[in-house]
Write an enzyme that holds these catalytic residues in place. Sequence first.
Site, PDB file in Angstrom:
ATOM      1  N   PHE A 125       0.440  -1.203  -0.176  1.00 20.39           N
ATOM      2  CA  PHE A 125      -0.306  -0.071  -0.161  1.00 20.39           C
ATOM      3  C   PHE A 125       0.957   1.080  -0.421  1.00 20.39           C
ATOM      4  O   PHE A 125       2.533   1.362   0.322  1.00 20.39           O
ATOM      5  CB  PHE A 125      -0.994   0.294   0.631  1.00 20.39           C
ATOM      6  CG  PHE A 125      -2.320   1.005   0.608  1.00 20.39           C
ATOM      7  CD1 PHE A 125      -2.544   1.438  -0.003  1.00 20.39           C
ATOM      8  CD2 PHE A 125      -1.315   1.968   1.921  1.00 20.39           C
ATOM      9  CE1 PHE A 125      -3.317   2.598  -0.175  1.00 20.39           C
ATOM     10  CE2 PHE A 125      -2.951   3.301   1.550  1.00 20.39           C
ATOM     11  CZ  PHE A 125      -3.887   3.201   0.780  1.00 20.39           C
ATOM     12  N   ASP A 126       0.375   2.589  -0.407  1.00 20.54           N
ATOM     13  CA  ASP A 126       0.762   3.275  -0.588  1.00 20.54           C
ATOM     14  C   ASP A 126       1.599   4.045   1.200  1.00 20.54           C
ATOM     15  O   ASP A 126       3.522   4.539   0.454  1.00 20.54           O
ATOM     16  CB  ASP A 126       0.264   4.776  -1.225  1.00 20.54           C
ATOM     17  CG  ASP A 126      -0.487   5.216  -0.149  1.00 20.54           C
ATOM     18  OD1 ASP A 126      -0.857   4.475   1.013  1.00 20.54           O
ATOM     19  OD2 ASP A 126      -1.807   6.140  -0.675  1.00 20.54           O
ATOM     20  N   ASP A 216       0.068  -7.958   5.958  1.00 19.10           N
ATOM     21  CA  ASP A 216      -0.630  -6.002   6.088  1.00 19.10           C
ATOM     22  C   ASP A 216      -1.376  -6.899   6.114  1.00 19.10           C
ATOM     23  O   ASP A 216      -2.703  -6.550   5.073  1.00 19.10           O
ATOM     24  CB  ASP A 216      -0.068  -5.134   5.479  1.00 19.10           C
ATOM     25  CG  ASP A 216      -0.599  -4.062   5.362  1.00 19.10           C
ATOM     26  OD1 ASP A 216      -2.128  -3.675   6.006  1.00 19.10           O
ATOM     27  OD2 ASP A 216      -0.248  -3.140   4.068  1.00 19.10           O
ATOM     28  N   LYS A 259      -9.976   0.150   9.361  1.00 22.62           N
ATOM     29  CA  LYS A 259     -10.303  -1.253   8.622  1.00 22.62           C
ATOM     30  C   LYS A 259     -10.898  -1.840   9.306  1.00 22.62           C
ATOM     31  O   LYS A 259     -12.461  -1.761   9.384  1.00 22.62           O
ATOM     32  CB  LYS A 259      -9.355  -1.117   7.688  1.00 22.62           C
ATOM     33  CG  LYS A 259      -8.041  -0.189   6.886  1.00 22.62           C
ATOM     34  CD  LYS A 259      -7.966   0.454   6.615  1.00 22.62           C
ATOM     35  CE  LYS A 259      -7.069   1.681   6.485  1.00 22.62           C
ATOM     36  NZ  LYS A 259      -5.893   1.417   5.957  1.00 22.62           N
TER      37      LYS A 259
HETATM   38  C1  LIG Z   1      -4.393   1.984   5.589  1.00 24.78           C
HETATM   39  C2  LIG Z   1      -3.954   1.117   4.844  1.00 24.78           C
HETATM   40  C3  LIG Z   1      -2.341   1.388   5.770  1.00 24.78           C
HETATM   41  C4  LIG Z   1      -2.080   2.284   5.908  1.00 24.78           C
HETATM   42  O1  LIG Z   1      -2.771   2.376   7.984  1.00 24.78           O
HETATM   43  P1  LIG Z   1      -2.737   3.795   7.585  1.00 24.78           P
HETATM   44  O2  LIG Z   1      -4.303   3.270   9.556  1.00 24.78           O
HETATM   45  O3  LIG Z   1      -3.870   4.489   6.840  1.00 24.78           O
HETATM   46  O4  LIG Z   1      -1.915   4.828   8.300  1.00 24.78           O
HETATM   47  C5  LIG Z   1      -1.605   0.280   5.184  1.00 24.78           C
HETATM   48  N1  LIG Z   1      -1.919  -0.725   4.515  1.00 24.78           N
HETATM   49  C6  LIG Z   1      -2.756  -0.997   4.080  1.00 24.78           C
HETATM   50  C7  LIG Z   1      -3.318  -1.929   3.111  1.00 24.78           C
HETATM   51  C8  LIG Z   1      -3.804  -0.218   4.308  1.00 24.78           C
HETATM   52  O5  LIG Z   1      -5.235  -0.196   3.436  1.00 24.78           O
END
Ligand SMILES: *Cc1c(COP(=O)(O)O)cnc(C)c1O
Length: 459
Positions: A125-126, A216, A259
Amino acid sequence: MTTIYPPEPFRIKVTESIRLISPEAREAALREAGYNLFALKAEDIFIDLLTDSGTGAMSQEQWAAIMRGDESYAGARSFHRLKAAVEDIFGFKYFVPTHQGRAAENILSACLVKPGQSVPSNMHFDTTDANIRARGGRPTNLVIDEAFDPTNSHPFKGDMDIDKLRAFIEKTGAANIPFGMVTVTNNAGGGQPVSMENLKAAAEVYHEYGIPFFIDAARYAENCFFIKQREPGCEHQSVKEIAREMFSLADGMTMSAKKDAIVNIGGLLCVNDENLFQRIKNELILREGFPTYGGLAGRDLDALAVGLYEGLDEAYLAYRLGQTAYLAARLNEVGIPTIQPTGGHGVYVNAGAILPHIPNREFPAQALAVELYREGGIRGVEIGSVMFAYPDPDTGIWHYPRLELLRLAIPRRTYTQSHMDYIADSFAKIKGRAGSVRGYKFTYAPELLRHFTARFEPL
Ligand SMILES: *Cc1c(COP(=O)(O)O)cnc(C)c1O
């Protein structure tokens, strides 16, 4: 629940008003924001699909848990309630809370990544990508080729290409790979799940070369529900059992709790290695806070402890994935192409196919994002060249991503089916004038994570 689109398994007790401002006001807001939707005022947005991160609705049980928050600096009861949930669901030996997922990534990268080293994943992810780069590392994406074909309906398009992974490790050398990852579900690739079979194969290859394997886990519960629905042999397992099996394959995980743990703020970093855990705690104390609160309030830890279980509830997950599928079906009906099959947390609109006359360097997905706000006051997010084009560190040549996408992320338990219908109707109107939509150019762009603060000008 056997219907395709199960009704919400909750009713609404508290509401928050939203309003659609006039077309002229929307135009003025766009100009003032430099055509970057991140810079809009939230009150000027009617339906906000920017992200599903921290934007969900907490339950009455979570709000009740907030009242039980223990704000002791060290060893709070809230921490121990969270610890019990984390151990029960994930099964790692050690964990720390962090304020978000990226804090977990930062700490892990600070502890493990040295300049020039590579970190493979199916797709980073970014923020993960940027945290590895910020330590001089090289994030590498090795997802299966099917992930780049928006019409291919492979059931597990988030899968790692195991042959590519093995070849990459051989070429790079295991000594230059401090850890490897798999992202579940693959957010940057359309919210696509990874199969249990593939996770097992990736874990086996990493471990064969002595490389620690991190998941992740931002959307692990949605991924586990897809496994239950789609993977032969898993249909009789509970989502929680599938999750336990998934995490038993890994040496640790990073997670944005914003999430699938349905909280507004929070993250987790889990490991099995005691030595690494010691280093993580030292980094955490420096940057986040004492290891029993990690940058969060006690009340946040309690909301998280409850939300982790609610995110695993199968009636909730059936409704959640059904709502996303419903929006995609409505969009497809009006001729808007979306990534197939539909992912978990959002609908990924193929902006490149809707605006084929706009080249990558003029940001077609950004152009579509602006148009959607202009039409319906709806905010989506560009996942294309604004977010992911970068110059090669050796040659300086720009690399463009293979897909130009507009992501419509669905906040959890927040919008209703009639909101989804309104979104589809707005897209139908844009489709009628797609040929006249023009591209954009940067007037300002920072080096890392450009999409958050860049400014644009229409061409
Ligand atoms: C949102 C997200 C992150 C980063 O999490 P934050 O809580 O926004 O810092 C990392 N990996 C994935 C796959 C994500 O969706």
